[in-house]
Motif scaffolding. Sequence first.
Motif, PDB file in Angstrom:
ATOM      1  N   VAL A  85      12.588  -4.151  -9.839  1.00 22.43           N
ATOM      2  CA  VAL A  85      13.314  -3.474  -8.766  1.00 22.43           C
ATOM      3  C   VAL A  85      12.525  -2.279  -8.235  1.00 22.43           C
ATOM      4  CG1 VAL A  85      15.552  -2.435  -8.197  1.00 22.43           C
ATOM      5  CG2 VAL A  85      15.423  -4.229  -9.909  1.00 22.43           C
ATOM      6  N   ALA A  86      11.533  -1.847  -9.013  1.00 28.18           N
ATOM      7  CA  ALA A  86      10.816  -0.633  -8.631  1.00 28.18           C
ATOM      8  C   ALA A  86       9.686  -0.879  -7.629  1.00 28.18           C
ATOM      9  CB  ALA A  86      10.246   0.029  -9.889  1.00 28.18           C
ATOM     10  N   GLN A  87       9.506  -2.146  -7.220  1.00 30.12           N
ATOM     11  CA  GLN A  87       8.414  -2.406  -6.279  1.00 30.12           C
ATOM     12  C   GLN A  87       8.704  -1.815  -4.900  1.00 30.12           C
ATOM     13  OE1 GLN A  87       7.817  -6.598  -6.360  1.00 30.12           O
ATOM     14  NE2 GLN A  87       7.099  -6.574  -8.463  1.00 30.12           N
ATOM     15  N   GLN A  88       7.631  -1.622  -4.137  1.00 20.54           N
ATOM     16  CA  GLN A  88       7.796  -0.998  -2.829  1.00 20.54           C
ATOM     17  C   GLN A  88       8.128  -2.024  -1.762  1.00 20.54           C
ATOM     18  OE1 GLN A  88       4.211   1.176  -2.222  1.00 20.54           O
ATOM     19  NE2 GLN A  88       5.050   2.957  -3.247  1.00 20.54           N
ATOM     20  N   ARG A  89       8.585  -1.520  -0.606  1.00 24.04           N
ATOM     21  CA  ARG A  89       8.790  -2.401   0.548  1.00 24.04           C
ATOM     22  C   ARG A  89       7.480  -3.112   0.861  1.00 24.04           C
ATOM     23  NH1 ARG A  89      13.310  -1.379   4.069  1.00 24.04           N
ATOM     24  NH2 ARG A  89      12.343  -2.407   5.827  1.00 24.04           N
ATOM     25  N   ASN A  90       7.582  -4.348   1.236  1.00 21.98           N
ATOM     26  CA  ASN A  90       6.394  -5.152   1.436  1.00 21.98           C
ATOM     27  C   ASN A  90       6.405  -5.742   2.841  1.00 21.98           C
ATOM     28  OD1 ASN A  90       4.306  -6.925   1.178  1.00 21.98           O
ATOM     29  ND2 ASN A  90       5.452  -8.427  -0.025  1.00 21.98           N
ATOM     30  N   ASN A  91       6.202  -4.865   3.810  1.00 16.00           N
ATOM     31  CA  ASN A  91       6.232  -5.349   5.192  1.00 16.00           C
ATOM     32  C   ASN A  91       4.816  -5.635   5.667  1.00 16.00           C
ATOM     33  OD1 ASN A  91       8.891  -4.887   5.034  1.00 16.00           O
ATOM     34  ND2 ASN A  91       8.888  -3.025   6.253  1.00 16.00           N
ATOM     35  N   SER A  92       4.682  -6.691   6.437  1.00 14.78           N
ATOM     36  CA  SER A  92       3.358  -6.972   6.959  1.00 14.78           C
ATOM     37  C   SER A  92       3.467  -7.608   8.330  1.00 14.78           C
ATOM     38  CB  SER A  92       2.589  -7.891   6.014  1.00 14.78           C
ATOM     39  OG  SER A  92       3.131  -9.186   6.068  1.00 14.78           O
ATOM     40  N   THR A  93       2.507  -7.284   9.177  1.00 17.32           N
ATOM     41  CA  THR A  93       2.458  -7.904  10.485  1.00 17.32           C
ATOM     42  C   THR A  93       1.055  -8.413  10.711  1.00 17.32           C
ATOM     43  OG1 THR A  93       4.055  -6.282  11.257  1.00 17.32           O
ATOM     44  CG2 THR A  93       2.961  -7.593  12.935  1.00 17.32           C
ATOM     45  N   SER A  94       0.929  -9.729  10.784  1.00 20.98           N
ATOM     46  CA  SER A  94      -0.337 -10.274  11.235  1.00 20.98           C
ATOM     47  C   SER A  94      -0.142 -10.492  12.730  1.00 20.98           C
ATOM     48  CB  SER A  94      -0.646 -11.572  10.499  1.00 20.98           C
ATOM     49  OG  SER A  94       0.335 -12.522  10.802  1.00 20.98           O
ATOM     50  N   GLN A  95      -1.148 -11.044  13.357  1.00 22.96           N
ATOM     51  CA  GLN A  95      -1.059 -11.190  14.796  1.00 22.96           C
ATOM     52  C   GLN A  95       0.121 -12.065  15.226  1.00 22.96           C
ATOM     53  OE1 GLN A  95      -4.700 -12.676  16.296  1.00 22.96           O
ATOM     54  NE2 GLN A  95      -4.354 -11.812  18.313  1.00 22.96           N
ATOM     55  N   LYS A  96       0.346 -13.124  14.494  1.00 24.24           N
ATOM     56  CA  LYS A  96       1.309 -14.128  14.936  1.00 24.24           C
ATOM     57  C   LYS A  96       2.583 -14.188  14.097  1.00 24.24           C
ATOM     58  CE  LYS A  96      -2.558 -17.015  16.441  1.00 24.24           C
ATOM     59  NZ  LYS A  96      -2.390 -16.906  17.901  1.00 24.24           N
ATOM     60  N   VAL A  97       2.616 -13.413  13.035  1.00 22.55           N
ATOM     61  CA  VAL A  97       3.768 -13.448  12.133  1.00 22.55           C
ATOM     62  C   VAL A  97       4.135 -12.024  11.740  1.00 22.55           C
ATOM     63  CG1 VAL A  97       4.596 -14.238   9.875  1.00 22.55           C
ATOM     64  CG2 VAL A  97       3.042 -15.682  11.172  1.00 22.55           C
ATOM     65  N   GLN A  98       5.402 -11.683  11.895  1.00 13.73           N
ATOM     66  CA  GLN A  98       5.851 -10.361  11.440  1.00 13.73           C
ATOM     67  C   GLN A  98       6.822 -10.561  10.277  1.00 13.73           C
ATOM     68  OE1 GLN A  98       7.685  -7.858  14.465  1.00 13.73           O
ATOM     69  NE2 GLN A  98       8.807  -6.760  12.863  1.00 13.73           N
ATOM     70  N   VAL A  99       6.546  -9.880   9.175  1.00  8.39           N
ATOM     71  CA  VAL A  99       7.428 -10.005   8.014  1.00  8.39           C
ATOM     72  C   VAL A  99       8.003  -8.635   7.678  1.00  8.39           C
ATOM     73  CG1 VAL A  99       7.593 -10.606   5.565  1.00  8.39           C
ATOM     74  CG2 VAL A  99       6.138 -11.960   7.070  1.00  8.39           C
ATOM     75  N   ASP A 100       9.327  -8.545   7.622  1.00  4.57           N
ATOM     76  CA  ASP A 100       9.990  -7.318   7.191  1.00  4.57           C
ATOM     77  C   ASP A 100      10.765  -7.630   5.929  1.00  4.57           C
ATOM     78  OD1 ASP A 100       9.316  -5.540   9.415  1.00  4.57           O
ATOM     79  OD2 ASP A 100      10.468  -6.981  10.601  1.00  4.57           O
ATOM     80  N   PHE A 101      10.388  -6.974   4.855  1.00  4.79           N
ATOM     81  CA  PHE A 101      11.050  -7.219   3.585  1.00  4.79           C
ATOM     82  C   PHE A 101      11.865  -5.999   3.182  1.00  4.79           C
ATOM     83  CE2 PHE A 101      10.655  -7.333  -1.227  1.00  4.79           C
ATOM     84  CZ  PHE A 101      11.810  -8.088  -1.368  1.00  4.79           C
ATOM     85  N   ASP A 102      13.152  -6.191   2.983  1.00  7.52           N
ATOM     86  CA  ASP A 102      14.035  -5.105   2.573  1.00  7.52           C
ATOM     87  C   ASP A 102      14.223  -5.173   1.058  1.00  7.52           C
ATOM     88  OD1 ASP A 102      16.099  -3.389   1.994  1.00  7.52           O
ATOM     89  OD2 ASP A 102      17.253  -3.887   3.803  1.00  7.52           O
ATOM     90  N   GLN A 103      13.584  -4.242   0.393  1.00 10.45           N
ATOM     91  CA  GLN A 103      13.610  -4.226  -1.076  1.00 10.45           C
ATOM     92  C   GLN A 103      15.030  -4.078  -1.614  1.00 10.45           C
ATOM     93  OE1 GLN A 103      10.448  -4.168  -2.881  1.00 10.45           O
ATOM     94  NE2 GLN A 103      11.793  -4.696  -4.578  1.00 10.45           N
TER      95      GLN A 103
END
Length: 300
Positions: free
Chosen positions: A33-51
């Motif tokens: 549970v202690a991991q950080q938010r892991n958001n990433s945006t490549s050119q064609k894919v946007q990923v938003d991860f809500d921890q």
Amino acid sequence: MALRACLRGKRGLTAVFSQLSSCSHGRVSPVLVAQQRNNSTSQKVQVDFDQSTGVAVLRMQNPPVNSLSLEFLTEICINLEKLEMDKSCRGLIVTSNRPKVFSAGLDIFEMYGKTPERCAEFWKAVQEMWLKLYGSSMATIAAINGSSPAGGCLMCMTCDYRIMADNPRYTIGLNETLLGIVAPFWFKDTMTNTLGHRTTELALQLGSLYSPAEALKIGLVDQVVPEDQVLTTATEAMSKWLAIPDHARQITKSMMRKSTIDRLTANRESDIKNFVGFVTKASVQKSLGMYLEMLKNRKA
Ligand code: CO8
């Protein structure tokens, strides 16, 4: 090792049964549970991860219509792989950042005038995307905020649950026959698993594209909601899926999907060979050329 950690990981559903036998049934480690938010945006894919919720939203953004090219498929697969390996990510919502279109399906230009080697590489990437999504151990929801023909519809059907925008101009379905091409056996299997044999037979032979209301009626989508509520409804639906213990949901999902996944896994090379042989035929190239022309003229 925590049970959830045992069940998660990049190998997806096919490993669920074998993983279970080697797991000790402890509680989930707080370290996860202690991991950080892991958001990433490549050119064609946007990923938003809500921890805090354990839910990732993957937005496709490959202009103009999210057609699935080799490059785009590769980016999608890399992002899926990352999420699958992240033990704290339990749910995935797939949606589009493009107006009016979820995905136009496979990029027709990847099948038109290309060398057999390139076609083979492309088809392997299509298989990979399907294997990753259909075999995902995450709970997956398609938030279908636009049209989703052919490969786009396939993507939606790999998800556990489908919510579509209530806009009669949007359509969804496997329309391959309209292009003079044939949906491969695993497209057919995925639709049969979703709709049953008879409805799939009609849908595939006629290359039917359904409005949201029609898609709801035949069970191709599970909910139709106002356009501005697609994502919020998907988020609400996800909390219901995540209320189920992961291990029980994952094993059940695997029971339902494993034989379909195994069938492609055992026949990947021959499926690639079939695709390349079929798509490079002069008659098929002619049909694809005419279809591309029709798409262009439709605008004029
Ligand atoms: N691939 C490549 N380019 C595409 C595709 C596509 N799938 N779809 C649209 N485009 C292009 C158009 O040609 C147009 O290009 P341009 O601007 O240069 O003229 C541009 O994208 C925008 O298209 P539209 O103006 O049509 O956009 P709209 O917003 O009006 O409509 C739609 C969006 C509804 C998605 C519409 O474009 C459409 O119907 N596209 C065709 C979708 C389709 O039929 N896809 C089937 C692909 S085949 C597949 O996925 C499975 C194949 C299985 C293989 C089996 C072989 C053995």
